[in-house]
Design a protein around this motif. Sequence first.
Motif, PDB file in Angstrom:
ATOM      1  N   LYS A 115     -33.563 -14.383   8.084  1.00  0.00           N
ATOM      2  CA  LYS A 115     -34.198 -13.158   7.545  1.00  0.00           C
ATOM      3  C   LYS A 115     -35.698 -13.048   7.853  1.00  0.00           C
ATOM      4  CE  LYS A 115     -30.991 -12.122   3.781  1.00  0.00           C
ATOM      5  NZ  LYS A 115     -29.910 -13.019   4.188  1.00  0.00           N
ATOM      6  N   TYR A 116     -36.028 -13.195   9.123  1.00  0.00           N
ATOM      7  CA  TYR A 116     -37.431 -12.993   9.507  1.00  0.00           C
ATOM      8  C   TYR A 116     -37.764 -11.506   9.473  1.00  0.00           C
ATOM      9  CZ  TYR A 116     -38.059 -17.821  10.785  1.00  0.00           C
ATOM     10  OH  TYR A 116     -38.183 -19.180  10.718  1.00  0.00           O
ATOM     11  N   ASP A 117     -39.023 -11.186   9.187  1.00  0.00           N
ATOM     12  CA  ASP A 117     -39.463  -9.783   9.206  1.00  0.00           C
ATOM     13  C   ASP A 117     -39.841  -9.365  10.622  1.00  0.00           C
ATOM     14  OD1 ASP A 117     -39.420  -9.285   6.341  1.00  0.00           O
ATOM     15  OD2 ASP A 117     -40.990 -10.819   6.273  1.00  0.00           O
ATOM     16  N   ILE A 118     -40.442 -10.311  11.342  1.00  0.00           N
ATOM     17  CA  ILE A 118     -40.915 -10.002  12.705  1.00  0.00           C
ATOM     18  C   ILE A 118     -40.558 -11.171  13.622  1.00  0.00           C
ATOM     19  CG2 ILE A 118     -42.957  -9.649  14.173  1.00  0.00           C
ATOM     20  CD1 ILE A 118     -44.386  -8.482  11.709  1.00  0.00           C
ATOM     21  N   VAL A 119     -40.042 -10.858  14.802  1.00  0.00           N
ATOM     22  CA  VAL A 119     -39.907 -11.888  15.833  1.00  0.00           C
ATOM     23  C   VAL A 119     -40.901 -11.541  16.933  1.00  0.00           C
ATOM     24  CG1 VAL A 119     -38.403 -13.082  17.450  1.00  0.00           C
ATOM     25  CG2 VAL A 119     -37.485 -12.298  15.271  1.00  0.00           C
ATOM     26  N   HIS A 120     -41.792 -12.473  17.193  1.00  0.00           N
ATOM     27  CA  HIS A 120     -42.835 -12.273  18.200  1.00  0.00           C
ATOM     28  C   HIS A 120     -42.393 -13.022  19.460  1.00  0.00           C
ATOM     29  CE1 HIS A 120     -47.459 -12.117  18.929  1.00  0.00           C
ATOM     30  NE2 HIS A 120     -46.784 -11.956  20.048  1.00  0.00           N
ATOM     31  N   CYS A 121     -42.014 -12.243  20.487  1.00  0.00           N
ATOM     32  CA  CYS A 121     -41.404 -12.818  21.697  1.00  0.00           C
ATOM     33  C   CYS A 121     -42.448 -12.963  22.805  1.00  0.00           C
ATOM     34  CB  CYS A 121     -40.304 -11.897  22.204  1.00  0.00           C
ATOM     35  SG  CYS A 121     -39.116 -11.453  20.945  1.00  0.00           S
ATOM     36  N   HIS A 122     -42.295 -14.019  23.599  1.00  0.00           N
ATOM     37  CA  HIS A 122     -43.288 -14.310  24.630  1.00  0.00           C
ATOM     38  C   HIS A 122     -42.662 -14.438  26.010  1.00  0.00           C
ATOM     39  CE1 HIS A 122     -46.521 -15.080  21.694  1.00  0.00           C
ATOM     40  NE2 HIS A 122     -45.487 -15.340  20.912  1.00  0.00           N
ATOM     41  N   ASP A 123     -43.132 -13.569  26.903  1.00  0.00           N
ATOM     42  CA  ASP A 123     -42.752 -13.622  28.330  1.00  0.00           C
ATOM     43  C   ASP A 123     -41.254 -13.416  28.581  1.00  0.00           C
ATOM     44  OD1 ASP A 123     -45.018 -13.521  29.788  1.00  0.00           O
ATOM     45  OD2 ASP A 123     -45.153 -15.648  30.239  1.00  0.00           O
ATOM     46  N   TRP A 124     -40.873 -13.459  29.860  1.00  0.00           N
ATOM     47  CA  TRP A 124     -39.522 -13.006  30.220  1.00  0.00           C
ATOM     48  C   TRP A 124     -38.419 -13.804  29.548  1.00  0.00           C
ATOM     49  CZ3 TRP A 124     -35.568 -15.837  32.213  1.00  0.00           C
ATOM     50  CH2 TRP A 124     -35.856 -16.989  32.932  1.00  0.00           C
ATOM     51  N   HIS A 125     -38.711 -15.052  29.202  1.00  0.00           N
ATOM     52  CA  HIS A 125     -37.674 -15.941  28.671  1.00  0.00           C
ATOM     53  C   HIS A 125     -37.086 -15.458  27.351  1.00  0.00           C
ATOM     54  CE1 HIS A 125     -41.205 -17.946  30.487  1.00  0.00           C
ATOM     55  NE2 HIS A 125     -40.309 -18.308  31.355  1.00  0.00           N
ATOM     56  N   THR A 126     -37.771 -14.473  26.731  1.00  0.00           N
ATOM     57  CA  THR A 126     -37.273 -13.929  25.461  1.00  0.00           C
ATOM     58  C   THR A 126     -37.119 -12.406  25.536  1.00  0.00           C
ATOM     59  OG1 THR A 126     -39.554 -13.812  24.695  1.00  0.00           O
ATOM     60  CG2 THR A 126     -38.310 -15.764  24.044  1.00  0.00           C
ATOM     61  N   GLY A 127     -37.048 -11.878  26.760  1.00  0.00           N
ATOM     62  CA  GLY A 127     -37.071 -10.420  26.957  1.00  0.00           C
ATOM     63  C   GLY A 127     -35.910  -9.670  26.329  1.00  0.00           C
ATOM     64  N   MET A 128     -34.759 -10.312  26.164  1.00  0.00           N
ATOM     65  CA  MET A 128     -33.604  -9.608  25.584  1.00  0.00           C
ATOM     66  C   MET A 128     -33.659  -9.545  24.059  1.00  0.00           C
ATOM     67  SD  MET A 128     -31.221  -7.918  27.035  1.00  0.00           S
ATOM     68  CE  MET A 128     -29.610  -7.910  26.254  1.00  0.00           C
ATOM     69  N   VAL A 129     -34.481 -10.392  23.461  1.00  0.00           N
ATOM     70  CA  VAL A 129     -34.499 -10.458  21.992  1.00  0.00           C
ATOM     71  C   VAL A 129     -34.830  -9.089  21.363  1.00  0.00           C
ATOM     72  CG1 VAL A 129     -35.568 -11.579  19.992  1.00  0.00           C
ATOM     73  CG2 VAL A 129     -34.951 -12.941  22.003  1.00  0.00           C
ATOM     74  N   PRO A 130     -35.857  -8.379  21.859  1.00  0.00           N
ATOM     75  CA  PRO A 130     -36.146  -7.062  21.258  1.00  0.00           C
ATOM     76  C   PRO A 130     -34.957  -6.104  21.349  1.00  0.00           C
ATOM     77  CG  PRO A 130     -38.008  -7.790  22.557  1.00  0.00           C
ATOM     78  CD  PRO A 130     -36.889  -8.758  22.846  1.00  0.00           C
ATOM     79  N   TYR A 131     -34.197  -6.164  22.423  1.00  0.00           N
ATOM     80  CA  TYR A 131     -33.006  -5.305  22.538  1.00  0.00           C
ATOM     81  C   TYR A 131     -31.957  -5.738  21.507  1.00  0.00           C
ATOM     82  CZ  TYR A 131     -28.889  -3.035  24.540  1.00  0.00           C
ATOM     83  OH  TYR A 131     -27.752  -2.279  24.712  1.00  0.00           O
ATOM     84  N   LEU A 132     -31.733  -7.035  21.426  1.00  0.00           N
ATOM     85  CA  LEU A 132     -30.675  -7.548  20.551  1.00  0.00           C
ATOM     86  C   LEU A 132     -30.979  -7.323  19.070  1.00  0.00           C
ATOM     87  CD1 LEU A 132     -30.091 -10.946  22.427  1.00  0.00           C
ATOM     88  CD2 LEU A 132     -28.541  -8.975  22.433  1.00  0.00           C
ATOM     89  N   LEU A 133     -32.266  -7.252  18.732  1.00  0.00           N
ATOM     90  CA  LEU A 133     -32.639  -7.115  17.316  1.00  0.00           C
ATOM     91  C   LEU A 133     -33.031  -5.688  16.931  1.00  0.00           C
ATOM     92  CD1 LEU A 133     -34.705 -10.386  16.708  1.00  0.00           C
ATOM     93  CD2 LEU A 133     -32.457  -9.817  15.762  1.00  0.00           C
ATOM     94  N   LYS A 134     -32.936  -4.782  17.892  1.00  0.00           N
ATOM     95  CA  LYS A 134     -33.400  -3.396  17.652  1.00  0.00           C
ATOM     96  C   LYS A 134     -32.775  -2.803  16.388  1.00  0.00           C
ATOM     97  CE  LYS A 134     -35.164   0.191  20.384  1.00  0.00           C
ATOM     98  NZ  LYS A 134     -35.458   0.665  21.668  1.00  0.00           N
ATOM     99  N   GLY A 135     -33.617  -2.219  15.536  1.00  0.00           N
ATOM    100  CA  GLY A 135     -33.115  -1.583  14.321  1.00  0.00           C
ATOM    101  C   GLY A 135     -32.797  -2.567  13.206  1.00  0.00           C
ATOM    102  N   GLN A 136     -32.872  -3.864  13.498  1.00  0.00           N
ATOM    103  CA  GLN A 136     -32.551  -4.862  12.459  1.00  0.00           C
ATOM    104  C   GLN A 136     -33.781  -5.671  12.050  1.00  0.00           C
ATOM    105  OE1 GLN A 136     -28.547  -6.779  13.076  1.00  0.00           O
ATOM    106  NE2 GLN A 136     -29.026  -6.299  15.189  1.00  0.00           N
TER     107      GLN A 136
END
Length: 444
Positions: A115-136
């Motif tokens: 239950k994190y409020d924000i995931v702060h992603c760094h560089d290409w290695h985490t590029g899909m995370v914003p898509y996967l968490l969108k709206g959640q």
Amino acid sequence: MKVLFAGAECTPFIKTGGLADVMGALPKAIGNVDVILPAYRGILEKLNTEDVRVYQIREMGKSCEVHLYHIGATSYYFVKQDHYFDRDTIYGQHDDAERFAFFNLVVKKFALRRKYDIVHCHDWHTGMVPYLLKGQVKTIYTIHNLAFQGLFPKETANYFGVEDESFYIWDQFNFMKIGIENADMVTTVSETYAKEIMRKEYGCGLERILRSRRKTLTGIVNGVDYGEFNPKFDPALKFNYDTETFDLKKVNKKFLQNELGLKPVDKMVVSIISRVTEQKGFDLIISVLDKMLEHDIQFVLLGSGDPKLERKFDKYVVNHNVSINIGYDEDLARKIYAGSDLFLMPSRFEPCGLSQLISYKYGTLPLVRKTGGLADTVKDVKDGGLGFVFTKYTRKDFLQKFEEAVALYNTNQWNKNVIDAMKLDFSFHAKAAEYRDLYERVMK
Ligand code: ADP
């Protein structure tokens, strides 16, 4: 507010460049930030503390364990999946797309479960995370270097079980493009780079996409962890020093010269510690090195990267004023920062650059090209600054600046500038407030 940093490297566990320094320093400075990264070979074994908890997560038909360690005031979560991460090197494996797809999916599940409020992603290695968490879950995506986008065959999408035309550009799956387009906010590591990457010259093909996110794109200049890089405490140095005892820098120079087989004489030591790539201006350095060596200097290189560029230094191995060290060596790097006078960063582009900031702290004045974070952190002596700055990527301009540095070295002003440089504050503490402010805004 619960914030999770997700990235592929983090000091002191694993480092290939500045990304690791930032992943290591920034959570500590912001406070109350957890970090998740892969458990590469040997990392957990080297931690001399016990894991506190283990979470089981299953993705892509494979199980992994997420191990929690409390180190200092920070909680680190290591994704242990030996098939993917128990390897000789952390990048450049044939199945990088699969390995990091797995990591992205695990980060998503973990962020939801905890239950994190924000995931702060760094560089290409985490590029899909914003898509996967969108709206959640809210996400922030930080670009540390646009030149590495995580480009893979289109089939990479299959790992995620979704098909979306927006994943692709140039007929390839592009992790970084996805991160930029889907994060709630996008940041990069300096104000100038944030502007530059919206232009064709620096945008690496993503400039149009970046322009479309202009309103949510911010540049925040990186800082340094002075608990980590500080000549006053650095265990790699024979003689620790600060502005009061700065004469000991000379002793460190002698030790460095001895260690590298250079004559221990009091002449200007010019150094570079870097990935050996075109980005870092190595073609320019090679083209002017003979001319530089006509001056009464010693030249030290520590770095590794493009074998073709590395080989261009072969002919200097016999030069008794030159020390070429191909490889990655954290200890030697620190001795070089301490034992040098001038540090070269004639980069073609530079998102932020940390070496110029580390150099300042060790009393080594930087000579840089005016681009990205170098433009934001180094001012030329002629403009009241403490470094040397040239603008055009040409031999003539680089050499002229170098000669200005040599001329100043032979005056009393040099030592004054060195002391002032050591006093500059580029710590992350000042930056932490800007990130906290960003987190507040993204939660609104
Ligand atoms: P990059 O684009 O590689 O991230 P930065 O200037 O942001 O460049 O950060 C580079 C970091 O990596 C600095 O801490 C620098 O001291 C370190 N570094 C680079 N090359 C080497 C090397 N060969 N050995 C040890 N440290 C290195």
